[in-house]
Enzyme design. Sequence first.
Site, PDB file in Angstrom:
ATOM      1  N   CYS A 206     -19.234  -1.512  -0.022  1.00 11.21           N
ATOM      2  CA  CYS A 206     -18.372  -0.271   0.541  1.00 11.21           C
ATOM      3  C   CYS A 206     -18.840   0.449   1.630  1.00 11.21           C
ATOM      4  O   CYS A 206     -20.284   0.705   1.652  1.00 11.21           O
ATOM      5  CB  CYS A 206     -18.134   0.566  -0.949  1.00 11.21           C
ATOM      6  SG  CYS A 206     -16.931   2.091  -0.541  1.00 11.21           S
TER       7      CYS A 206
ATOM      8  N   ARG B 215       0.714  -1.190  -0.183  1.00 13.81           N
ATOM      9  CA  ARG B 215      -0.051   0.024   0.157  1.00 13.81           C
ATOM     10  C   ARG B 215       0.982   1.215   0.044  1.00 13.81           C
ATOM     11  O   ARG B 215       0.539   2.159  -0.846  1.00 13.81           O
ATOM     12  CB  ARG B 215      -0.908   0.167   1.059  1.00 13.81           C
ATOM     13  CG  ARG B 215      -1.580   1.164   1.297  1.00 13.81           C
ATOM     14  CD  ARG B 215      -2.702   1.125   2.602  1.00 13.81           C
ATOM     15  NE  ARG B 215      -3.635   2.351   2.496  1.00 13.81           N
ATOM     16  CZ  ARG B 215      -4.512   2.760   3.250  1.00 13.81           C
ATOM     17  NH1 ARG B 215      -4.865   1.563   4.204  1.00 13.81           N
ATOM     18  NH2 ARG B 215      -5.130   3.719   3.389  1.00 13.81           N
TER      19      ARG B 215
ATOM     20  N   ASN C   3     -10.540  -3.928  -1.974  1.00 13.67           N
ATOM     21  CA  ASN C   3     -10.299  -2.954  -2.899  1.00 13.67           C
ATOM     22  C   ASN C   3      -9.428  -3.274  -4.005  1.00 13.67           C
ATOM     23  O   ASN C   3      -8.683  -4.154  -3.799  1.00 13.67           O
ATOM     24  CB  ASN C   3      -9.812  -1.606  -2.129  1.00 13.67           C
ATOM     25  CG  ASN C   3     -10.991  -1.033  -1.706  1.00 13.67           C
ATOM     26  OD1 ASN C   3     -12.027  -0.654  -1.852  1.00 13.67           O
ATOM     27  ND2 ASN C   3     -10.681  -0.257  -0.317  1.00 13.67           N
TER      28      ASN C   3
ATOM     29  N   TYR D 182     -13.905  10.512  -2.260  1.00 11.76           N
ATOM     30  CA  TYR D 182     -12.861   9.890  -3.098  1.00 11.76           C
ATOM     31  C   TYR D 182     -12.829  11.130  -4.475  1.00 11.76           C
ATOM     32  O   TYR D 182     -12.061  10.953  -5.365  1.00 11.76           O
ATOM     33  CB  TYR D 182     -13.274   8.718  -3.772  1.00 11.76           C
ATOM     34  CG  TYR D 182     -12.674   7.905  -2.620  1.00 11.76           C
ATOM     35  CD1 TYR D 182     -11.284   7.258  -2.629  1.00 11.76           C
ATOM     36  CD2 TYR D 182     -13.448   7.314  -1.681  1.00 11.76           C
ATOM     37  CE1 TYR D 182     -11.181   6.212  -1.700  1.00 11.76           C
ATOM     38  CE2 TYR D 182     -13.196   6.270  -0.682  1.00 11.76           C
ATOM     39  CZ  TYR D 182     -11.915   5.949  -0.484  1.00 11.76           C
ATOM     40  OH  TYR D 182     -11.485   5.106   0.445  1.00 11.76           O
TER      41      TYR D 182
END
Length: 423
Positions: A165, A90, A145, A242
């Site tokens: 989600c 990540r 994800n 987002y």
Amino acid sequence: MKLTVVGGGSTYTPELVDGIAGRRTSLDVDEIVLVDPDRSRLEVVGAFSQRLLEHAGHPARVTTTTDLQRGVDGASAVLLQLRVGGQAARASDETFPLVCGCVGQETTGAGGLAKALRTVPVVLDIARRVREVAGEDTWIVNFTNPVGIVTRALLAEGHRAVGLCNVAITFQRWTAALLGVEPESVRLEHVGLNHLSWETGVFVDGVDRLPELLARHGDAMAEHLGLPAPLMRRMGMAPSYYLKYFYEHDEVVREQRTEPPRAEVVAAVEKELLDLYGDVAVVTKPAQLSQRGGAYYSEAAVQLVHALTGGSGPEQHVVNVRNGGTLPFLPEDAVIEVPAVVDGDGAKPLPVPPVPPSVAGLIAHVTGYEHLALEAALRGGRDRVADALLAHPLIGQYATAEKLADELVARNAGFLPWARGSV
């Protein structure tokens, strides 16, 4: 009912167990199986999860295993919440795109593609084994994800899968508090893709309260969503947080270049949480868990599983589901995030109002990228990676896509069998 969590060693897992322990639904779970390759994390998270249940007086037992087949045997539903490569991968996803002036994020842009390439083959292998061992009727609830791409891969192979989600349920709970009403009374008019969605209506007792929210609480919404209030008022919609990566891309990149990646923050929180979970005196969910992310994950997951396993009549949930003809400007096999009627037969998207051109264009653009991203994840190849990057609206330049493709493949070759001999 046996409920299996793949990626059960995650520090998220107690959120889910807390949702079951609190009896927020009548979901009849008598066994929760946590599956994870990391035995040490499993032992800590599993023991703490059992204490949560016992403290709440819930009779379910928690078992742990590193053996997927053993874990899913007899399961009514399997939840996927894995992270291939852990926080180290990540951190890479959140940093390497910055060199090219592109946003570094684990679910969108180049970082999101890297995560998809690592994740899709692993999830499909898991799903095949779930089908072989647990049977055709077992539901797979995907929280992994990038949810849209992963769910599209699952549906394309014929699995009984629904993507989930927490963006919608978080917005529902937050706006309910602003309006002073019970969360269950708020119905969202939610449209888009996973991590690319807009609220076009917030209905309470049949009345759309979104105009009131934008007029009276615009500043609070701006702070919560990270987007300017004038933009939201002009749109007449509330974009998910987002969308800041799209509407304020360059500002986000400037901030990311001066701040530690989110992965470092999460890794520190995870260490603290695991220490707390390992303390036998801790029998309730620690406050620090709210810093981990995934707010209301437990409620969304438990409610969805409840509906899918026939624990109630049809329920309405915002989920990731096959488009069909819901959004007529997208292919039928695209995966969209909209309200759906959910029952034992699955999730059926509800009709949505016409989507404004400014929103429809971006949705279609990202859907095209997601198609190419899935092709790259399934078939491999450096050029397929570059093609997907070139199609992404946050990249879209040949030289940039070429450079990012080379860097992405080099950094992730250990997770990509087709790339191991090329770097």
